[in-house]
Design an enzyme around this catalytic site. Sequence first.
Site, mmCIF file in Angstrom:
data_model
loop_
_atom_site.group_PDB
_atom_site.id
_atom_site.type_symbol
_atom_site.label_atom_id
_atom_site.label_comp_id
_atom_site.label_asym_id
_atom_site.label_seq_id
_atom_site.Cartn_x
_atom_site.Cartn_y
_atom_site.Cartn_z
ATOM 1 N N GLY A 42 -1.950 67.702 -12.468
ATOM 2 C CA GLY A 42 -2.499 67.301 -13.763
ATOM 3 C C GLY A 42 -1.982 65.919 -14.130
ATOM 4 O O GLY A 42 -1.549 65.156 -13.265
ATOM 5 N N GLY A 45 1.686 65.533 -12.974
ATOM 6 C CA GLY A 45 1.850 65.588 -11.524
ATOM 7 C C GLY A 45 1.161 64.438 -10.814
ATOM 8 O O GLY A 45 1.756 63.774 -9.952
ATOM 9 N N HIS A 266 -3.837 76.972 -31.494
ATOM 10 C CA HIS A 266 -4.697 75.886 -31.963
ATOM 11 C C HIS A 266 -5.701 76.420 -32.983
ATOM 12 O O HIS A 266 -6.319 77.447 -32.754
ATOM 13 C CB HIS A 266 -5.439 75.292 -30.773
ATOM 14 N N SER A 284 -12.486 70.448 -30.309
ATOM 15 C CA SER A 284 -11.448 69.440 -30.553
ATOM 16 C C SER A 284 -11.023 69.369 -32.007
ATOM 17 O O SER A 284 -11.827 69.465 -32.934
ATOM 18 C CB SER A 284 -11.943 68.059 -30.141
ATOM 19 N N ARG A 330 -1.362 71.586 -36.632
ATOM 20 C CA ARG A 330 -2.035 72.760 -36.079
ATOM 21 C C ARG A 330 -1.420 74.077 -36.515
ATOM 22 O O ARG A 330 -2.135 75.027 -36.826
ATOM 23 C CB ARG A 330 -1.991 72.660 -34.549
#
Lengths: 637, 262, 236
Positions: A42, A45, A266, A284, A330
Amino acid sequence: MSLDARVPIGPLSEKWTKCKNELKLVSPTNKRKYDIIVIGSGLAGASAAASLGELGYNVKVFCFQDSPRRAHSIAAQGGINAAKNYQNDGDSVGRLFYDTVKGGDFRAREANVYRLAEVSANIIDQCVAQGVPFAREYGGTLANRTFGGVLVSRTFYARGQTGQQLLLGAYSSLMRQVERGKVKLYSRHEMLDLVLVDGVARGVIARDLTNGNFEKHAAHAVLLCTGGYSNVFYLSTNAKGCNATAIWRAYKRGAYFGNPCFTQIHPTSIPQHGDYQSKLTLMSESLRNDGRVWVPKQKGDKRRPEAIPEGERDYYLERKYPTYGNMVPRDVASRNAKAVCDEGRGVSETGQAVYLDFADAIKRDGREVIRQKYGNLFHMYEKITGENPYHTPMKIYPAPHYTMGGLWVDYHLESTIPGLFVLGEANFSDHGANRLGASALMQGLADGYFIAPYTVGHHLAGRKLPKVSTDGPEFEEALRAAKGRVDRLLKINGKRSVDSFHRELGRIMWDKCGMSRSEAGLKEAIAKIRALREEFWNNVKIPGGNAELNQSLEQAGRVADFIELGELMCRDALNRRESCGGHFREESQTEENEAKRDDENYLYVSAWQHQGDDKEPTLHKEPLAFESIHLTQRSYK
Amino acid sequence: MEKKLNLTLKIWRQKGPQAQGRLVTYPVQGVSTDASFLEMLDVLNEELLKKGEEPVAFDHDCREGICGMCSLMINGQTHGPDRETTTCQLHMRRFKDGDTIVIEPWRAKSFPILKDLVVDRTAFDRVIAAGGYASVNVGNAQDANCILVGKESADRAMDAAACIGCGACVASCKNASAMLFVAAKVTHFAELPQGQPERYKRAQAMVAQMDAEGFGGCTNTYECEAACPAGIQVTTIAKLNREYLKSSFAYAEESKSSEGEG
Amino acid sequence: MGWLRLLGKEYLLNWLIKALGSSIGRKFVMGLTGLLLIGFVIVHLAGNLLLYVGIEDYNNYAHALHSKPGLVLVAEIGLLALFLAHILIAVGITRENRAARPEGYQMRRSKQNRTAATPSALMFVSGAILLGFILLHLADFRFHLRNPGPDGEEPFAKALRLLQDPVSAGVYFVGSLFLGWHLVHGFQSVFQTLGWNHPKYTPLIKKAGVALAVVLALGFASFPVWAMLKKYGVQL
């Protein structure tokens, strides 16, 4: 073992510079003598592997997907923060630092967060240089938008696909190193164990998922960049394949686990709709810039949203938090959604949803402006629900999304196992008890591009790392353990599918260790999880064998680890008898039902040490000291 | 409103890369119209497991349409009947009670089948490795706003960069051509100032690798554009052709002496 | 002679060899030869239309053409080269494209808004039919293998006689329609292949391509019809 975070002494703003100046270096000609293993491809990484390859190290990258480009960073929608102050709205490194520490409810390590804010600007520079197509103004400069929990516009974005574009940027740099021969890719591979030689991380055992072959790989350093463990909840916004196996096996080999109970729920996900459901899809957070969150004032109001007059709606976030309104962090948004649904004012058939309404924004800006900003999100929402958000309000509900907890690391991002580095969401370091929007991408890339390349070199140059052979006893032992575990799983031949165990674990975790946690509930959860683990190892059914592509087997290994991790999360949540960020203990709340921190007793990082499968882990505490900021009770009112 | 469907699935089963495959028929009952296509397959797999049969292997990961891992030829169409939709985003309300659904893997010489519906798409990685990047090491970047990019160029670059690398273009093309995939990446960089220095080399190298992988050529049938879940347009292929043509004249192989570390 | 070397050996030839070695390069050559052949076909039609203008005009035109045998030879070799390149590359890329998918799908359905039999999908088939038509045409008019006429026959008479052969007339009629079919895709495809795809002009090019295809198809198809009508005494 005492926890030394290796934070340099000195003023906050000079710590990273001082650290870099003192780090040992590997000479350019010697770099090619070192092998480094990176698990996960990701943002963290891929960026780390590319950067280390550029420096001249020999890197091996492992990912379970068919291509490194598919890592779940790709799904991040909203954006990436950076203290560029391009909008001239008073942003600065200090302010980004402060927002992040405050957003994390003062449970992050101050020095790490400051460094993150410091390098944030370099990330944007690097990504632009790579050709990431960020949104632009007509004059050609970069565009910004605002995100939850802050009062400036510092978020850079590429439509609703920022994570995709950043990951593809890192991936392309990675592939460039593959072409140069400095990085070797192992896709469709899974790390099953960490190999320690003389107490130092020196390799991994991996399984080739296409044919079941077990492989031994030796190296001078191992980097875990495997993301978070939200899938412990079964239903989450993570990809189906996201798992905690790499960090869990490292934990069992001696790496401490930091703040496992800090998970982020979230607030804006598409609500659950059926038992067969396999994942939750995020909408989002940027939608809260224009959408207004509300529920009916009356309990059990079953009218269509359009039929409910303005006066009978409760825009509860705007009402309770006039300063931040719909843009509260959040954890606050999620907890409030749960609260109104618990009151019986939730909408949709399940009563487990609130409205996110764009009617006012469309009236104000016109449909076209809204379409340009959120078109792909609206399209996605309609695909999934069959409802058109231009005409009727979206229904949203909180969903497990991110785990602030992870393997404990010091200032060098090195775990308690020397030579084992942990980057990105897989570590615990930067977000405290709650992560602000658009900060995960920032952290993953900061760790990979700008921190690990220096600190890994320090490890390589500073420690004696004798040559190890993959035929050595340590590799043989780890290989036997990994194989034995797979054999054991295949031999159970019980009655229940892996998925059914995962769902059951998810329900326990969501009910007892989700948005709201209590002592009784957590104790109950621990007992239930232990029973589930017992049943799993006696009654799971895995068809097929090892020597083939066997998705049930892959999943079984991951779920087995999730079950154990779930227990540790509950244990940590039980220990932390305060509310902070995403961790809400019912026993610790203010009179207005807001989270109540207890800095006197819990101003520390919990770092758990594995003691054996049937023994209780040991808790170590890393005290948190805030030198430059004053601790306050968070307020977004 | 949620409804329940009874369906007949015909699914390609193949034990391994070398094994002979065939379509196997499975009836499924009571599939919710709110379920996604992959959730429908999950339900089937649970049932197969209960019966002691091996579940159907299929690739999937994010299940929100962005990772590009899911594939599937559904009733002869890549990612099913909808435009700009991945299989994971396809929902069962798109089907009718009593429907028969044929499910096959992507088929191309360059995408060998690993098992059932799972194919190997690493050819795409190798094409990117050949030149799908701007060669900038970390540490070299100037301030981001020193590179100005007009909004229109940035938008066109983003349109092309939106490719999710799923391989539907290859799967749907009668020639199993990867032209749209390569074109998307070449266009992304060709539209941006950051892509200019290596522009010609990139076009040459990526096309050479694409050919070496055994993908077919483009015959401008534009099925890829209709199949693409990310909405990549065939104008990118024209752009690639142009880049390639220009580079054929302008680009000389690096001389040996100028070869650095790379 | 440096420039010749540059053009010939060092550059153009190398480039051609390299181009033919890559899938896009082959497409360029395919498209370019196609475009040149379209040019030829347009000129050919214009010449043929003189049949309708008058016997004298047609005969004069034909004689004028054949009065320069050297030029005719060069033109014929050029045409042959274009055709051969076009056909050989077509065969090559078709074989390669088939090889790119050794095992086909059990079920196949287009996602484009169109029916199955579209020009673009069947270029090789329409091209093969066209080739048959052209070979017959050459056998008739160029090599006089079928229906050889008397010595000294005037071009107009020869054309009329050959076009009145029922087999030829049938093949020419169908062949002409396939020429249009081939060009509906071929014409606009050349622009895509050469990289000229622009939101402003491409729709225009596509329309122009269709118009051109229709004109050429109807134009050429009209000759056998005209001849047959004449044969059966229909007054025009």
